[in-house]
Write a protein that holds these residues in place. Structure first.
Motif, PDB file in Angstrom:
ATOM      1  N   HIS A   2     -33.975 -49.649  -6.660  1.00 50.60           N
ATOM      2  CA  HIS A   2     -34.731 -49.239  -6.200  1.00 50.60           C
ATOM      3  C   HIS A   2     -34.998 -49.449  -4.562  1.00 50.60           C
ATOM      4  O   HIS A   2     -35.600 -48.650  -3.086  1.00 50.60           O
ATOM      5  CB  HIS A   2     -36.490 -49.944  -6.133  1.00 50.60           C
ATOM      6  N   GLU A   3     -33.992 -50.360  -3.836  1.00 50.81           N
ATOM      7  CA  GLU A   3     -33.576 -50.945  -2.455  1.00 50.81           C
ATOM      8  C   GLU A   3     -33.253 -49.463  -2.296  1.00 50.81           C
ATOM      9  O   GLU A   3     -33.464 -49.493  -1.185  1.00 50.81           O
ATOM     10  CB  GLU A   3     -32.792 -51.396  -2.367  1.00 50.81           C
ATOM     11  N   LEU A   4     -32.657 -48.220  -2.674  1.00 52.16           N
ATOM     12  CA  LEU A   4     -32.363 -47.414  -1.713  1.00 52.16           C
ATOM     13  C   LEU A   4     -33.242 -46.546  -2.221  1.00 52.16           C
ATOM     14  O   LEU A   4     -32.978 -45.718  -0.685  1.00 52.16           O
ATOM     15  CB  LEU A   4     -30.908 -46.705  -3.102  1.00 52.16           C
ATOM     16  N   SER A   5     -34.175 -46.322  -2.322  1.00 52.58           N
ATOM     17  CA  SER A   5     -35.138 -45.824  -2.464  1.00 52.58           C
ATOM     18  C   SER A   5     -36.061 -46.067  -1.240  1.00 52.58           C
ATOM     19  O   SER A   5     -36.405 -44.468  -0.388  1.00 52.58           O
ATOM     20  CB  SER A   5     -35.964 -45.435  -3.861  1.00 52.58           C
ATOM     21  N   TYR A   6     -36.188 -47.432  -0.846  1.00 52.81           N
ATOM     22  CA  TYR A   6     -36.918 -47.707   0.024  1.00 52.81           C
ATOM     23  C   TYR A   6     -36.411 -47.637   1.597  1.00 52.81           C
ATOM     24  O   TYR A   6     -36.500 -46.753   2.675  1.00 52.81           O
ATOM     25  CB  TYR A   6     -36.800 -49.493   0.332  1.00 52.81           C
ATOM     26  N   THR A   8     -33.699 -45.103   1.819  1.00 50.13           N
ATOM     27  CA  THR A   8     -34.469 -43.699   2.164  1.00 50.13           C
ATOM     28  C   THR A   8     -35.411 -43.591   2.888  1.00 50.13           C
ATOM     29  O   THR A   8     -35.785 -42.714   3.681  1.00 50.13           O
ATOM     30  CB  THR A   8     -34.116 -42.704   0.787  1.00 50.13           C
ATOM     31  N   SER A   9     -36.481 -43.851   2.175  1.00 47.20           N
ATOM     32  CA  SER A   9     -38.196 -43.608   2.939  1.00 47.20           C
ATOM     33  C   SER A   9     -37.672 -44.221   4.591  1.00 47.20           C
ATOM     34  O   SER A   9     -38.601 -43.633   5.222  1.00 47.20           O
ATOM     35  CB  SER A   9     -39.135 -44.044   2.010  1.00 47.20           C
ATOM     36  N   ASN A  12     -36.176 -41.529   6.558  1.00 43.52           N
ATOM     37  CA  ASN A  12     -36.313 -40.354   6.773  1.00 43.52           C
ATOM     38  C   ASN A  12     -37.640 -41.061   7.386  1.00 43.52           C
ATOM     39  O   ASN A  12     -37.696 -39.823   8.943  1.00 43.52           O
ATOM     40  CB  ASN A  12     -37.557 -40.121   5.631  1.00 43.52           C
ATOM     41  N   LEU A  49     -30.900 -54.540   0.510  1.00 45.95           N
ATOM     42  CA  LEU A  49     -31.987 -53.225   0.840  1.00 45.95           C
ATOM     43  C   LEU A  49     -31.410 -52.959   2.227  1.00 45.95           C
ATOM     44  O   LEU A  49     -30.877 -51.793   2.807  1.00 45.95           O
ATOM     45  CB  LEU A  49     -33.231 -52.966   1.414  1.00 45.95           C
TER      46      LEU A  49
END
Length: 126
Positions: A2-6, A8-9, A12, A49
């Protein structure tokens, strides 16, 4: 991971901020620093992260950005004894009331993940 989604957020949000500055007629050169608030209950591994961010931010205005992190302790309301305050970690997946050892809690803090601010460097020749 889930570090990748953080990561990416974060990227962005920063790229949107850079675009907003461009629309205002400014010339952003680099995002040099970011200040985050991270709750201890998010279980985010900051080194992972940062690594994920480095990979996805390569060749962007955010490449090489420095991370500053303020960790937020778990804050709870015990549904058994009424204690309100900082929680004690029980293990990797839970917390307990330091007054009565109950795990029957309302979590009131410690799950945050906020971008407080970022430092954007601009071209002075505007």
């Amino acid at each position: 991971m889930h570090e990748l989604s953080y990561a990416t957020s974060i990227l962005n949000a920063l790229m949107e901020a850079v675009e907003n500055q461009k629309e205002l007629g400014k010339n952003p050169l680099k995002v040099s620093e970011i200040n985050l608030e991270v709750g201890e209950l998010t279980l985010i591994q900051m080194e992972q992260l940062k690594f994920a961010f480095e990979v996805i931010a390569e060749n962007t205005i955010c490449e090489g950005m420095k991370f500053n992190v303020e960790y937020i302790k778990p804050h709870i309301l015990c549904k058994d004894c009424g204690y309100e305050g900082d929680a004690m970690p029980k293990d990797e997946i839970g917390v307990y009331c330091p007054k009565c050892n109950s795990m029957h809690l309302k979590i009131k803090g410690g799950k945050e993940f906020n971008i407080k601010n970022a430092i954007i460097e601009f071209d002075d020749e505007e």
